[in-house]
Design an enzyme around this catalytic site. Structure first.
Site, PDB file in Angstrom:
ATOM      1  N   GLU A 299      -3.044 -17.936   2.939  1.00  0.00           N
ATOM      2  CA  GLU A 299      -4.422 -17.579   3.289  1.00  0.00           C
ATOM      3  C   GLU A 299      -4.434 -16.076   3.531  1.00  0.00           C
ATOM      4  O   GLU A 299      -3.571 -15.551   4.238  1.00  0.00           O
ATOM      5  CB  GLU A 299      -4.848 -18.309   4.566  1.00  0.00           C
ATOM      6  CG  GLU A 299      -6.298 -18.056   4.899  1.00  0.00           C
ATOM      7  CD  GLU A 299      -6.724 -18.577   6.274  1.00  0.00           C
ATOM      8  OE1 GLU A 299      -7.893 -18.919   6.420  1.00  0.00           O
ATOM      9  OE2 GLU A 299      -5.891 -18.631   7.195  1.00  0.00           O
TER      10      GLU A 299
ATOM     11  N   HIS B 246     -13.225 -25.388   4.557  1.00  0.00           N
ATOM     12  CA  HIS B 246     -13.572 -26.038   5.820  1.00  0.00           C
ATOM     13  C   HIS B 246     -14.018 -25.050   6.902  1.00  0.00           C
ATOM     14  O   HIS B 246     -14.329 -25.466   8.014  1.00  0.00           O
ATOM     15  CB  HIS B 246     -12.370 -26.845   6.316  1.00  0.00           C
ATOM     16  CG  HIS B 246     -11.172 -25.972   6.552  1.00  0.00           C
ATOM     17  ND1 HIS B 246     -10.487 -25.366   5.534  1.00  0.00           N
ATOM     18  CD2 HIS B 246     -10.565 -25.579   7.693  1.00  0.00           C
ATOM     19  CE1 HIS B 246      -9.497 -24.647   6.020  1.00  0.00           C
ATOM     20  NE2 HIS B 246      -9.521 -24.761   7.341  1.00  0.00           N
ATOM     21  N   ASP B 247     -14.004 -23.746   6.601  1.00  0.00           N
ATOM     22  CA  ASP B 247     -14.424 -22.752   7.598  1.00  0.00           C
ATOM     23  C   ASP B 247     -15.777 -22.129   7.264  1.00  0.00           C
ATOM     24  O   ASP B 247     -16.274 -21.297   8.014  1.00  0.00           O
ATOM     25  CB  ASP B 247     -13.387 -21.612   7.673  1.00  0.00           C
ATOM     26  CG  ASP B 247     -12.041 -22.078   8.181  1.00  0.00           C
ATOM     27  OD1 ASP B 247     -12.009 -23.020   9.000  1.00  0.00           O
ATOM     28  OD2 ASP B 247     -11.015 -21.524   7.746  1.00  0.00           O
TER      29      ASP B 247
ATOM     30  N   ASP C 260      -1.298 -20.977   6.457  1.00  0.00           N
ATOM     31  CA  ASP C 260      -2.467 -20.592   7.235  1.00  0.00           C
ATOM     32  C   ASP C 260      -2.266 -19.258   7.970  1.00  0.00           C
ATOM     33  O   ASP C 260      -1.163 -18.979   8.456  1.00  0.00           O
ATOM     34  CB  ASP C 260      -2.679 -21.716   8.260  1.00  0.00           C
ATOM     35  CG  ASP C 260      -3.885 -21.539   9.128  1.00  0.00           C
ATOM     36  OD1 ASP C 260      -4.990 -21.835   8.652  1.00  0.00           O
ATOM     37  OD2 ASP C 260      -3.716 -21.115  10.291  1.00  0.00           O
TER      38      ASP C 260
ATOM     39  N   ASP D   4      -0.889 -28.009   4.199  1.00  0.00           N
ATOM     40  CA  ASP D   4      -1.315 -26.857   4.969  1.00  0.00           C
ATOM     41  C   ASP D   4      -0.193 -26.623   5.974  1.00  0.00           C
ATOM     42  O   ASP D   4       0.310 -27.578   6.574  1.00  0.00           O
ATOM     43  CB  ASP D   4      -2.607 -27.239   5.726  1.00  0.00           C
ATOM     44  CG  ASP D   4      -3.605 -26.118   5.732  1.00  0.00           C
ATOM     45  OD1 ASP D   4      -3.176 -24.991   5.992  1.00  0.00           O
ATOM     46  OD2 ASP D   4      -4.790 -26.383   5.495  1.00  0.00           O
TER      47      ASP D   4
HETATM   48  C1  GLC Z   1      -7.315 -20.741   9.350  1.00  0.00           C
HETATM   49  C2  GLC Z   1      -7.942 -22.093   9.134  1.00  0.00           C
HETATM   50  C3  GLC Z   1      -8.904 -22.371  10.237  1.00  0.00           C
HETATM   51  C4  GLC Z   1      -8.168 -22.362  11.545  1.00  0.00           C
HETATM   52  C5  GLC Z   1      -7.431 -21.051  11.736  1.00  0.00           C
HETATM   53  C6  GLC Z   1      -6.463 -21.122  12.881  1.00  0.00           C
HETATM   54  O1  GLC Z   1      -8.197 -19.714   9.210  1.00  0.00           O
HETATM   55  O2  GLC Z   1      -8.560 -22.117   7.877  1.00  0.00           O
HETATM   56  O3  GLC Z   1      -9.552 -23.595  10.069  1.00  0.00           O
HETATM   57  O4  GLC Z   1      -9.070 -22.541  12.592  1.00  0.00           O
HETATM   58  O5  GLC Z   1      -6.678 -20.709  10.600  1.00  0.00           O
HETATM   59  O6  GLC Z   1      -5.383 -21.932  12.565  1.00  0.00           O
END
Ligand code: GLC
Length: 657
Positions: A352, A427-428, A281, A176
């Site tokens: 993402e 994880h979100d 990310d 990541d």
């Molecule tokens: C992405 C991650 C999330 C994080 C955010 C800020 O959306 O999946 O878990 O809090 O970025 O880095």
């Protein structure tokens, strides 16, 4: 089939068109006189002339037909797929996977110890959540050093061993990477916030807005986690931007040094540490409007405008999906491709992408240059955002029509020749069993693996883990700052801790995750009966279905074949996957809790009879009342397929071409 076609074509060609053409050429053609002029076949007779023409026609026809066949074969040639297309990716939330040193928190060595388990699932690629040193506010997504390892998760040696062990097993590892922001504890931010002095080398590393006004932020921009996206810094006498937590200041990509530092960090992991790629990310947030203009408010249903307090209150025209963001992505893709070429190992650039579907294409290609290998597709995680057209209400159910719409909307927006991907949770988001229902776990996994494109799986989905019940998380135990910042009254509504709990390996102490007395997050009490060990022993289990489906995903028709829905009604969701020259698969799912019967023989794509490749009876998990309706290899009339509640049936037949 092709052979039959060929014979029919030749017969028609020779018997019907051949003589007609030959007669025509004999009487009106020039071959006869030509042969005389050049003194070849001087004694050519009319009969021989006819035969000659007939022969010539036959050869011509045969050549055309062969050309056509070759062209078809070429057009349908199996594509050369890269590992990030063929492999199923398993997402590991490090802190919750396996604790090797008994401090209550998962770590890198823990992953090494469980690599064989991951491989045994058939998932040969792993994506690990951030393992860099961090401020600890956002599960590692607040990095304080881009090229080191968080000591609570291990050492650089552990990391090197992990990469080696992964590659030894012919597996792949994705990191990541979080380029949008750092932790406020990062040296860059510490230095940058000291002053606005031109001699300060870190002065422009972040997005600053100098102001004497400490009360009113520069504009209406809202953080993804709620509240203003600006925080005032007393030392520097300026506001700084943070599209996430205030402890996650946004980097300034218009500063050339920032770009270089971040790119060097990526090169470090790709070149020196040999990782196979990144899941990048929050990429859409990299650039913001230079003039800091307000974002428009979203009109609510009554035409009234909300005050901008929450992220969804604004249309993100100034803080996301900016032109420079897409341009930068093409540069990064070039960097990845260069490294792949030089090292002769393909590296994956996955971003993402929570943008609107209409913008998705820009993440694949921009200004005719390739961008990401693929942009993460959140359609199945957004299941709860489907609006029922009839009632205007949000309809979160896993109804076949909803599923069909989600898939079609996405596929329509996906640029031609680009690679799709699916994941049902991460994880979100809430876990599938909690968001949609425990009875949907296997069907959701089937959708994930069988629709086409890369499948990504969040750890624990293979056993159908369930979110931690709310009553099990006290405010003091809450880890996610996104929830904590709202205080004891609201944290339960905001925290993402529920889907991040320790993995349930066994029914032993701490679910076999750790032998420490306390784990970093509470363990779901259902581990006593819901765990890997027991699902391996059970006659039927989510885990077993999961493995079977991951394996099936390897068949050519599932890997690169076309996708077409067949019957979609209130209960049934069915689709056909077909790759030229390989057995097709008809996938039929009953999404309802009642039995049903369906006629799938609705067009010529479907054979009247299919053979069972896979059958999973969804309604019952109790082996004692386990009655298999269908047996593998048994024939089924596609005109009349019977399914029990939540059944999954996969049929095949010989390829037609
Ligand atoms: C992405 C991650 C999330 C994080 C955010 C800020 O959306 O999946 O878990 O809090 O970025 O880095």
């Amino acid at each position: 089939m092709l052979n039959i076609l060929r014979i029919i074509a030749y017969t028609i060609g020779s018997v019907v068109f051949g003589p007609i053409l030959a007669v025509y050429l004999t009487f009106y053609g020039d071959l006869y006189s030509l042969s005389k002029t050049y003194k070849i076949l001087e004694k050519i007779s009319d009969e021989w002339d006819l035969l000659l023409h007939f022969g010539l026609f036959w050869i011509g026809f045969y050549s055309m037909l062969s050309l056509w066949i070759e062209y078809k074969k070429f057009k349908n040639k199996p594509p050369k797929l890269q590992w990030w297309q063929t492999e199923t990716i398993y997402q590991i939330y490090i802190r919750s996977f396996f604790d090797s040193n008994n401090d209550g928190c998962g770590d890198l060595r823990g992953i090494i110890q469980k690599l064989d388990y991951i491989k045994s699932l058939g998932t040969n690629a792993i994506w690990i959540t951030p393992m860099y040193p961090s401020g600890g506010k956002d599960g590692g997504y607040d990095i304080s050093s881009f090229t080191e390892i968080d000591p609570t998760l291990g050492t650089m040696n552990d990391f090197d061993d992990l990469v080696e062990e992964v590659h030894k097993r012919n597996m792949y590892i994705l990191l990541d990477f979080i380029p949008n922001h750092t932790s406020n504890l990062h040296k860059w931010f510490q230095e940058s916030s000291k002053n606005n002095d031109p001699k300060n080398p870190y002065r422009d590393y972040y997005v600053w807005y100098p102001s004497e006004d400490k009360i009113n932020p520069p504009n209406n921009w809202v953080s993804c986690f709620g509240g203003s996206a600006w925080t005032y810094n007393e030392t520097r006498k300026a506001w700084y931007l943070h599209q996430f937590l205030k402890e996650q200041p946004d980097l300034n990509y218009r500063c050339p040094e920032v770009k270089k530092e971040v790119e060097n960090a990526m090169k470090f992991w790709l070149n020196e540490k040999n990782v196979d790629g990144f899941r990048v990310d929050a990429f859409r947030h990299l650039f913001e409007d230079r003039n800091f203009e307000d974002e428009p408010l979203v009109e609510n249903k009554n035409g009234l405008k909300n005050a901008a307090l929450e992220y969804d209150d604004l249309e993100h025209t100034k803080t996301a999906d900016q032109t420079e963001t897409f341009e930068l992505l093409t540069e990064w893709r070039k960097m990845f491709d260069d490294i792949s070429r030089k090292t002769n190992r393909p590296r994956a650039l996955i971003v993402e992408c929570t943008s609107d579907l209409k913008d998705i294409g820009k993440y694949y290609e921009y200004n005719k240059k390739p961008s990401a290998n693929f942009a993460l597709n959140f359609q199945f995680c957004n299941m709860n955002k489907i609006v029922d057209i009839n009632s205007n209400e949000i309809d979160s159910s896993y109804r076949p029509k909803n599923v069909e719409k989600l898939i079609n909307d996405y596929l329509k927006c996906l640029p031609k020749n680009s690679w799709s991907n699916w994941h049902t949770g991460n994880h979100d988001n809430m876990r599938v069993a909690s968001r949609i229902g425990e009875e949907y776990v296997d069907l959701a996994n089937a959708l994930n693996f069988l629709i086409g494109g890369t499948s990504i799986v969040y750890y624990g989905e293979e056993i159908g883990m369930i979110d931690l019940p709310k009553e099990c998380l006290k405010f003091e135990e809450c880890q996610d700052e996104k929830g904590k910042k709202y205080g004891p009254k609201e944290y339960l509504e905001r925290t993402r801790d529920f889907c991040r709990t320790p993995f349930q390996w066994t029914n032993g102490k701490n679910s076999g995750f750790s032998s420490s007395d306390k784990t970093w997050l509470p363990i779901n009490p259902n581990y006593k009966f819901l765990n890997v060990e027991s699902q391996l022993k059970e006659y039927r289990s989510h885990l077993k279905v999961f493995k079977d489906l991951v394996n099936l995903r390897r068949s050519p028709s599932f890997q690169w074949g076309s996708y077409k829905t067949i019957v979609v009604n209130d209960q049934i969701f069915s689709f056909l996957r077909r790759a030229y020259g390989f057995p097709p698969f008809l996938v039929v799912m009953n999404f309802s809790n009642s039995s049903t019967q369906v006629n799938l023989l609705i067009n010529s794509d479907i054979a009247p009879r299919g053979y069972v490749v896979y059958y999973h009876e969804g309604s019952s998990y109790n082996p004692s009342d386990y009655k298999l309706e269908y047996k593998v290899k048994s024939p089924v009339l596609t005109k009349n397929v019977k399914l029990n509640p939540f059944d999954l049936l996969i049929l095949t037949w010989a390829p037609s071409e």
